[in-house]
Scaffold this motif. Structure first.
Motif, short mmCIF file in Angstrom:
data_model
loop_
_atom_site.label_atom_id
_atom_site.label_comp_id
_atom_site.label_asym_id
_atom_site.label_seq_id
_atom_site.Cartn_x
_atom_site.Cartn_y
_atom_site.Cartn_z
N TRP A 87 -3.54 -49.84 -22.80
CA TRP A 87 -2.25 -50.16 -23.41
C TRP A 87 -1.10 -49.83 -22.47
CZ3 TRP A 87 1.97 -47.10 -24.83
CH2 TRP A 87 2.92 -47.71 -25.65
N GLU A 88 -1.19 -48.71 -21.77
CA GLU A 88 -0.12 -48.32 -20.83
C GLU A 88 0.05 -49.37 -19.75
OE1 GLU A 88 1.58 -46.69 -17.16
OE2 GLU A 88 -0.51 -47.30 -17.46
N ALA A 89 -1.07 -49.91 -19.25
CA ALA A 89 -0.99 -50.88 -18.16
C ALA A 89 -0.51 -52.24 -18.62
CB ALA A 89 -2.37 -51.01 -17.50
N THR A 90 -0.96 -52.67 -19.81
CA THR A 90 -0.67 -54.04 -20.25
C THR A 90 0.56 -54.16 -21.13
OG1 THR A 90 -2.16 -53.77 -22.14
CG2 THR A 90 -3.11 -54.68 -20.11
N GLU A 91 0.88 -53.11 -21.89
CA GLU A 91 2.00 -53.20 -22.84
C GLU A 91 3.20 -52.34 -22.42
OE1 GLU A 91 1.94 -55.23 -25.41
OE2 GLU A 91 -0.17 -55.83 -25.34
N LEU A 92 2.94 -51.08 -22.08
CA LEU A 92 4.04 -50.18 -21.78
C LEU A 92 4.72 -50.50 -20.45
CD1 LEU A 92 5.73 -47.68 -22.42
CD2 LEU A 92 3.95 -46.28 -21.34
N GLN A 93 3.94 -50.69 -19.39
CA GLN A 93 4.53 -50.87 -18.07
C GLN A 93 5.50 -52.06 -17.98
OE1 GLN A 93 4.97 -49.23 -15.40
NE2 GLN A 93 3.73 -47.44 -15.91
N PRO A 94 5.15 -53.26 -18.52
CA PRO A 94 6.13 -54.36 -18.44
C PRO A 94 7.45 -54.02 -19.13
CG PRO A 94 3.96 -55.19 -19.01
CD PRO A 94 3.86 -53.71 -19.08
N ALA A 95 7.36 -53.37 -20.29
CA ALA A 95 8.58 -53.01 -21.01
C ALA A 95 9.36 -51.94 -20.26
CB ALA A 95 8.22 -52.52 -22.41
N LEU A 96 8.65 -50.94 -19.75
CA LEU A 96 9.30 -49.83 -19.06
C LEU A 96 9.93 -50.30 -17.74
CD1 LEU A 96 9.85 -46.80 -19.08
CD2 LEU A 96 7.66 -46.47 -17.94
N SER A 97 9.26 -51.17 -17.02
CA SER A 97 9.82 -51.68 -15.76
C SER A 97 11.15 -52.37 -16.00
CB SER A 97 8.84 -52.66 -15.11
OG SER A 97 7.64 -52.01 -14.76
N ALA A 98 11.21 -53.15 -17.09
CA ALA A 98 12.47 -53.83 -17.43
C ALA A 98 13.56 -52.82 -17.76
CB ALA A 98 12.24 -54.79 -18.60
N ALA A 99 13.23 -51.82 -18.59
CA ALA A 99 14.23 -50.82 -18.99
C ALA A 99 14.77 -50.06 -17.78
CB ALA A 99 13.61 -49.87 -20.01
N LEU A 100 13.88 -49.62 -16.88
CA LEU A 100 14.31 -48.88 -15.70
C LEU A 100 15.16 -49.74 -14.77
CD1 LEU A 100 11.05 -46.87 -14.86
CD2 LEU A 100 13.19 -45.96 -15.79
N TYR A 101 14.77 -51.00 -14.62
CA TYR A 101 15.52 -51.91 -13.74
C TYR A 101 16.93 -52.13 -14.30
CZ TYR A 101 16.29 -55.81 -10.53
OH TYR A 101 16.79 -56.63 -9.54
N TYR A 102 17.03 -52.37 -15.62
CA TYR A 102 18.35 -52.58 -16.23
C TYR A 102 19.23 -51.35 -16.05
CZ TYR A 102 16.07 -56.52 -18.61
OH TYR A 102 15.39 -57.67 -18.90
N VAL A 104 18.85 -48.56 -13.81
CA VAL A 104 19.09 -48.02 -12.47
C VAL A 104 19.70 -49.05 -11.54
CG1 VAL A 104 17.98 -46.94 -10.48
CG2 VAL A 104 17.19 -46.38 -12.77
N VAL A 105 19.22 -50.28 -11.57
CA VAL A 105 19.67 -51.30 -10.62
C VAL A 105 20.88 -52.05 -11.15
CG1 VAL A 105 18.99 -53.37 -9.34
CG2 VAL A 105 17.34 -51.52 -9.70
N GLN A 106 20.83 -52.45 -12.44
CA GLN A 106 21.91 -53.26 -12.98
C GLN A 106 22.99 -52.43 -13.67
OE1 GLN A 106 20.10 -56.25 -15.48
NE2 GLN A 106 19.48 -57.49 -13.73
N GLY A 107 22.74 -51.14 -13.86
CA GLY A 107 23.76 -50.26 -14.43
C GLY A 107 24.01 -50.46 -15.91
N LYS A 108 23.07 -51.09 -16.61
CA LYS A 108 23.24 -51.28 -18.05
C LYS A 108 22.99 -49.97 -18.78
CE LYS A 108 21.97 -56.18 -18.00
NZ LYS A 108 21.05 -57.22 -18.54
N LYS A 109 23.45 -49.90 -20.03
CA LYS A 109 23.29 -48.68 -20.80
C LYS A 109 22.96 -49.01 -22.25
CE LYS A 109 26.43 -45.84 -17.98
NZ LYS A 109 27.64 -44.99 -17.97
N GLY A 110 22.67 -47.94 -23.00
CA GLY A 110 22.48 -48.06 -24.44
C GLY A 110 21.34 -48.98 -24.83
N GLU A 111 21.62 -49.85 -25.81
CA GLU A 111 20.58 -50.71 -26.38
C GLU A 111 20.04 -51.71 -25.37
OE1 GLU A 111 17.84 -51.61 -29.09
OE2 GLU A 111 19.33 -50.01 -29.25
N ASP A 112 20.84 -52.08 -24.37
CA ASP A 112 20.33 -52.98 -23.33
C ASP A 112 19.13 -52.37 -22.61
OD1 ASP A 112 22.18 -54.92 -23.83
OD2 ASP A 112 23.61 -54.23 -22.31
N VAL A 113 19.15 -51.04 -22.48
CA VAL A 113 18.05 -50.34 -21.83
C VAL A 113 16.95 -50.00 -22.84
CG1 VAL A 113 17.39 -48.23 -20.59
CG2 VAL A 113 19.56 -49.38 -20.07
N LEU A 114 17.37 -49.52 -24.00
CA LEU A 114 16.41 -49.07 -25.00
C LEU A 114 15.68 -50.23 -25.67
CD1 LEU A 114 15.37 -46.44 -26.18
CD2 LEU A 114 17.19 -46.53 -27.89
#
Length: 905
Positions: A87-102, A104-114
Motif C-alpha cells: 500500500w505504501e508503494a502503490t497508494e501512499l507514495q504517489p499522493a505523498l510525492s504530490a503533497a511534498l512537491y506542492y 516544497v517546490v511550488q510553495g503551496k500551503k494548507g489544503e492544496d498540500v493536505l
C-alpha cells in the motif's frame, strides 16, 4: 555491508531508522554520496539509498533495504506487514510525492498540500483505530511502521499537516518520532533545515500528476495524457478501421460445457457457502461475485469456461439449525438451498451449475478418495478426548461449546478460540464448559477417529507447490498462508466426526461416524460437476488441459491450497489441482462486523428490498473489493460512488453520446473523418483496453474496473473539449466535426458496454439495446478498440442508465441496517400480553439472541461496578439489563418476577 545515503533524499529517512534498529547485528559502514552519483554499477541512472551486501549484491529499494535490516534484528514479516508495504508503494507514495512537491517546490500551503494526502492519512488512522493497537500490525513495531513513518515524517513534522481529528495517527506518529533511531535519522537527513532540506532533491523530480480523489468533472483535465509513439497510433488506427470483421467467429454454445483439446479450458469455482447461513455482502464479494466477474470475462475472451458452486450441506451447523427450527437436516438444506439460489440469481451470478453436497455422487467420490488414501497408508487412527453432552446425547463440535477461557478468564470463550485474547483453545481445556444447545455441563469422553497423515504427504505437496505457484496468479495472502503452515510443519488432521449428518465413513469400526465437513466439502466441486455431466472426469482428471481457478476468502486457503491437494495427491488418481488460488481479505460493515443476530449489516436476502438495483450493489462491492487488505462497506461512500462515478461519469458520457446521435443525426451514426487528435484518442483507449485485459488476466478485478471509468473519463473530456452541440449549428466543416466527435464517442460507449459486462451485466445489456449493438460486439471483447458502429448504423431509444441516491434515502438504510431491525424486533417482543397464561414463546433463535444480549449487558454492569463507575451510569446500565431480562422472560413464556428490594440496615 555498506549503506549509501544522500542528504535530503526522502528514502534515506526510513533506511537510517531501520539501520539504527538493527545496530550491533552486523558491521555497517554508512557513506554519504551526492544525489547524482551512480553507486550501483549496472544501473544507468542514479539510485539512492543503496545497500551493498558483503556478498557484493546490491539492494536499491527503500522497502527492500528496510526489510533486510528488520530481518537482521530478528523480526519476521507477516502478511499484514507485506500488505502495508504494498500500500505504501502503490497508494501512499504517489499522493505523498504530490503533497511534498506542492509544498516544497511550488510553495503551496494548507489544503492544496493536505488535499492529495488526506485520504491516505485517514486510512492509516482508521486502521489503527479499528485494530486498537499502537502499531500498524500489532503490539510491536514492524518494518511497515518504519517505512511509513520515514515517508511521512518530512510532512507531518509540521503540526499543520497532522489533522487533530486523526487521534490514532497522531499517537502513532509521536510514538515513533520519539524513538532514538528515528530521531537520529531525522537529524541526519533534514540537518535542522526541516522540510526545506528536501528541496534540491525534489526540484530535480518531474512534477507529479496526482489524480486520486479528484472530484469527477466533465471539464478537461489539465494534465496531458501519456506520450504515444507514431507506431502505437498507427496500430490503433489500423485496428479501428478493420472493425467487426477482425473478430473471430462466435463459439457455438454447448451443453454440457466440456474441455476441448488444444483450447484454453478454464474451470472456475467459488467457495461453497454453508447452507444454514444467509450470505452477507462480505461472503458475496469474497467468493461468488469475484468468481462471476472472471467467468464472464473468460466467456468474452471465448475461452472454454465452466463456472460452478453450490451449498455445503453436511456438518454440525446444519444439525443444530434443524433443531432450532424443528426440521430435519434434509428439510433445512432444502429450505436454505433455495434461499441461496434466489440470492445469487438476484445478484445475476452466472453459474453454469449451482449444486449441493447432499448427493449420491458426493458420497461415491468422497468414499473413493478416502479408500485410495487408506489403501496407500495415508490415513492414521487415534483416540481423541472430546466433550459430550449427555442431555443431547452427542459429542459437541468446538463451535457448540463455550465456557471460561483458561488463559484470560473471558466468560464466553468458544471451544476452539477465545475472542478476547485470541488464543487457540482445546475445548476440554475450557473452565465451566456449557453446551450451547441445552446449557448443560458436558463431560469428557474418548472417541476413536481417523486422521489424514499430512506429514507423510508434505514432500509431494512441496513438489507440487514448487511447480504450480511460481508464475501463477495465487494471491500474496494465499502464498503467505500456505508458507506459514509449511514453515510450522504439517500435522495429522482429523477427518472424522461423531455426527449423523454427513458422508458415512466406509470402514469397519467407524460406521457411527461421518467425514469431517472440511475433508469432504472440497470434493463437493467434483460431485457438483458429476451431477452436471457424467463426463466430469474430463474436467477433474485432466490437469494437462484444464486451468483451475478457485475463489474464496482467506480463511478457506488452508483447505483449498493444502488439505485438498494433499488428499488428491495421495489418492494418485490424476486429479486436476488448483492452478490459481484467488483469496480476498475481509469486508467489514461500516466500523464493525456483519452480525445477523444483532441486525448489523446487509445480508443477501435484504439487498433487493433496499430499492437499489443489483448492478449498483455489484459495482460498489467490486469497487471496494478487499484485494490487498481488509476494506469496509460504507453507505456514504456507496452514495458518492454511485452519484460521481456512475451517474456523473459513466452514465453521463454514454447518455450524451447516444443522445447526440438521436438529436443531431436522426438516430444514425454519422460519418467520421478522423483528425490526428482523434487518432491519438483511439490509441489511448486501446492502451487502456489492453491494460484492462492485462489486469483481468491476472485476476486483479478491482483495478480493472478503474480502466472502464478511465475510458469513460476520456470520452467525457473529448466531448467537452470539442463541444459538438455548438459545432452542429456552425459551418459545414463544424457540422462534419460534430459528426466525427459524436460517431467516435458512441463507439467508445459501445466498447464500454462490453467491458462492463463482467461487472454490471444488466447495465451492459441496456447499453447494448439502446445502441443496437451487433451480436458479435456483445459477445466478444477484442484486445483493440474497433469501430463496431460504422456510419449509417441506426441506434435505438436512449434513456438514462442510473438514478441519483439521495442523502435521506441512504441515511434511512444506514439506520435500518445498523441494528435497527433487531431493536424493532425486541420492542415488539416486549409488547406481548401481560397475562402469563397467554404468552406465546419465541423461537429458539430469538431466545438465543436475547440470552446473548443479557450476558453481554451483565458483563458491562460487572465491569462498571468493578471500576467503581459513577452510580448514575451503573444504574442506567442495570436498568437496561433488567429490561433485557424481562424481554427474555416474555420470550420464554415465563411469568415476570417482581424485583426484590434491598433490606434496610
Amino acid at each position: 555491508m555498506r549503506l549509501f545515503v544522500s542528504e535530503g533524499a526522502p528514502g534515506t529517512l526510513p533506511v537510517l531508522a531501520a539501520a539504527g534498529r538493527a545496530q550491533g547485528r552486523a558491521q555497517l559502514l554508512v557513506s554519504t554520496v551526492g544525489p547524482e552519483e551512480c553507486v550501483v554499477p549496472f544501473l544507468t541512472r542514479p539510485k539512492i539509498p543503496v545497500l551493498q551486501l558483503d556478498s557484493g549484491n546490491y539492494l536499491f529499494s527503500t522497502n527492500a533495504i528496510c526489510r533486510y535490516f528488520f530481518l537482521l534484528s530478528g523480526s519476521e514479516q507477516d502478511d499484514l506487514t507485506n500488505q502495508w508495504l504494498e500500500w505504501e508503494a502503490t497508494e501512499l507514495q504517489p499522493a505523498l510525492s504530490a503533497a511534498l512537491y506542492y509544498l516544497v517546490v511550488q510553495g503551496k500551503k494548507g489544503e492544496d498540500v493536505l488535499g492529495p494526502i488526506r485520504r491516505a492519512l485517514t486510512h492509516i488512522d482508521h486502521s489503527l483505530s479499528r485494530r486498537s493497537c499502537p502499531f500498524l500490525t500489532g503490539e510491536t513495531e514492524s518494518v511497515a511502521d518504519i517505512v511509513l513513518w520515514g515517508a511521512l515524517y518530512p510532512l507531518l513534522q509540521d503540526p499543520a499537516y497532522l489533522p487533530e481529528e486523526l487521534g490514532a495517527l497522531h499517537s502513532w506518529f509521536q510514538t515513533l518520532s520519539s524513538q532514538e533511531p528515528c530521531q537520529r535519522a531525522a537529524e541526519t537527513v533534514l540537518k535542522k533545515q526541516g522540510i526545506l532540506a528536501l528541496r534540491p532533491y525534489l526540484q530535480k523530480q518531474l512534477q507529479p500528476s496526482f489524480l486520486e480523489g479528484r472530484a469527477v468533472s466533465n471539464e478537461p483535465e489539465e494534465e496531458e495524457l501519456a506520450t504515444l509513439s507514431e507506431e502505437e497510433i498507427a496500430m490503433a488506427v489500423t485496428a479501428w478501421e478493420k472493425g467487426l470483421g477482425s473478430l473471430p467467429p462466435l463459439r457455438p454454445k454447448q451443453k454440457p460445457v466440456l474441455p476441448v483439446a488444444g483450447e484454453r479450458n478454464v474451470l472456475i469455482t467459488s467457495a461453497l457457502p454453508y447452507v444454514n447461513n444467509v450470505p452477507h455482502l462480505g461472503n458475496i464479494i469474497g467468493c461468488v461475485l469475484s468468481a462471476d466477474v472472471f467467468a464472464r470475462y473468460s466467456r468474452l475472451r471465448q475461452w472454454n469456461t465452466l463456472y460452478l458452486c453450490g451449498t455445503d450441506e453436511y456438518g454440525t451447523a446444519t444439525e443444530t439449525k434443524a433443531m432450532e427450527e424443528g426440521l430435519t437436516p434434509q428439510e433445512i438444506c432444502d429450505k436454505y438451498h433455495v434461499i441461496h439460489a434466489d440470492i445469487y440469481r438476484w445478484f445475476n451470478i452466472s453459474f453454469d451449475i449451482f449444486g449441493r453436497t447432499t448427493t449420491s455422487q458426493q458420497t461415491e467420490i468422497t468414499q473413493d478418495i478416502f479408500q485410495r488414501l487408506w489403501n496407500r497408508g495415508f490415513v492414521l487412527q487415534d483416540t481423541v478426548e472430546q466433550l459430550r453432552c449427555e442431555r443431547c446425547a452427542r459429542f459437541l463440535a468446538d463451535r457448540f461449546v463455550e465456557g471460561v477461557c483458561p488463559f484470560c478468564g473471558y466468560e464466553e470463550a468458544r471451544g476452539d478460540q477465545c475472542d478476547k485474547c485470541g488464543k487457540l483453545i482445546n475445548a476440554v481445556e475450557l473452565k465451566k464448559p456449557q453446551c450451547k444447545v441445552c446449557r448443560s455441563c458436558p463431560v469428557v469422553r474418548s472417541s476413536r477417529h481417523l486422521f489424514l497423515d499430512l506429514p507423510k504427504l508434505e514432500d509431494r505437496l512441496e513438489e507440487w507447490l514448487g511447480k504450480t505457484v511460481p508464475g501463477s496468479d495465487w494471491t500474496p495472502n494465499a502464498r503467505f498462508i500456505i508458507r506459514s503452515w509449511l514453515r510450522d510443519g504439517l500435522k495429522p488432521r482429523c477427518i472424522t466426526r461423531d455426527l449423523k449428518w454427513g458422508t458415512p465413513v466406509p470402514l469397519e469400526g467407524f460406521e457411527d461416524k461421518v467425514f469431517y465437513v472440511w475433508f469432504d466439502a472440497t470434493f463437493g466441486y467434483i460431485s457438483i460437476t458429476a451431477n452436471y455431466t457424467d463426463q466430469w472426469e474430463k474436467w477433474w482428471k485432466n490437469p494437462e488441459q484444464v486451468s483451475l481457478y478457485q475463489f474464496m476468502a482467506k480463511d478457506n486457503v488452508p483447505f483449498h491450497g493444502l488439505v485438498f491437494p494433499c488428499s488428491a495427491l495421495g489418492a494418485e488418481d490424476n486429479y486436476t489441482l488448483v492452478s490459481h488460488l484467488i483469496a480476498t481479505e475481509y469486508l467489514n460493515y461500516e466500523d464493525g462486523k456483519f452480525s445477523k443476530s444483532r441486525g448489523v449489516g446487509v445480508f443477501g436476502d435484504m439487498a433487493k428490498d433496499t430499492g437499489i438495483p443489483a448492478d449498483i450493489w455489484r459495482f460498489y462491492l467490486l469497487y471496494i473489493r478487499p484485494e490487498g487488505q481488509d476494506s469496509a462497506f460504507s453507505w456514504t461512500d456507496m452514495l458518492l460512488k454511485n452519484n460521481s462515478e456512475l451517474l456523473n461519469n459513466l452514465g453521463n458520457f454514454i447518455n450524451r453520446a447516444g443522445m447526440f446521435v438521436s438529436k443531431f443525426f436522426g438516430g444514425y451514426v454519422p460519418e467520421m473523418v478522423l483528425t490526428s487528435d482523434d487518432q491519438r484518442l483511439l490509441a489511448h483507449v486501446s492502451l487502456e483496453l489492453q491494460h484492462y485485459h492485462q489486469l483481468l488476466e491476472k485476476v486483479r478485478i478491482r483495478d480493472a474496473l478503474r480502466s472502464i471509468l478511465t475510458i469513460s473519463r476520456y470520452g467525457n473530456q473529448y466531448i467537452q473539449v470539442n463541444e459538438p452541440w455548438k459545432r452542429i449549428k456552425g459551418s459545414e466543416a463544424d457540422r462534419q466535426r460534430a459528426g466525427t466527435v459524436t460517431g467516435l464517442a458512441v463507439n467508445i460507449a459501445a466498447l464500454l458496454s462490453t467491458m462492463l459486462q463482467p461487472y454490471m451485466p444488466t447495465v451492459s445489456s441496456m447499453i447494448a439495446a439502446q445502441l443496437q449493438l451487433p451480436p458479435p460486439a456483445c459477445s466478444i471483447l477484442p484486445t483493440d478498440f474497433l469501430c463496431t458502429l460504422p456510419a449509417g448504423h441506426q441506434i435505438g431509444t436512449v434513456s438514462p442508465l442510473f438514478q441519483k441516491l439521495e442523502n435521506d434515502q441512504i441515511e434511512n438504510l444506514r439506520q435500518r441496517f445498523g441494528g435497527g431491525q433487531l431493536e424493532e424486533s425486541l420492542v415488539l417482543k416486549a409488547k406481548v400480553s401481560p397475562k402469563p397464561a397467554v404468552i406465546e414463546t419465541a423461537g429458539p433463535q430469538q431466545i438465543q439472541v436475547l440470552m446473548d444480549e443479557v450476558t453481554k449487558q451483565g458483563n458491562i454492569v460487572r465491569e462498571l461496578k468493578a471500576q467503581k463507575a459513577d452510580k448514575n451510569q451503573v444504574a442506567a446500565e442495570v436498568a437496561k439489563l433488567l429490561d433485557l431480562k424481562k424481554q427474555l422472560a416474555l420470550a420464554e413464556g415465563k411469568p415476570l418476577e417482581t424485583p426484590k428490594g434491598k433490606k434496610k440496615k
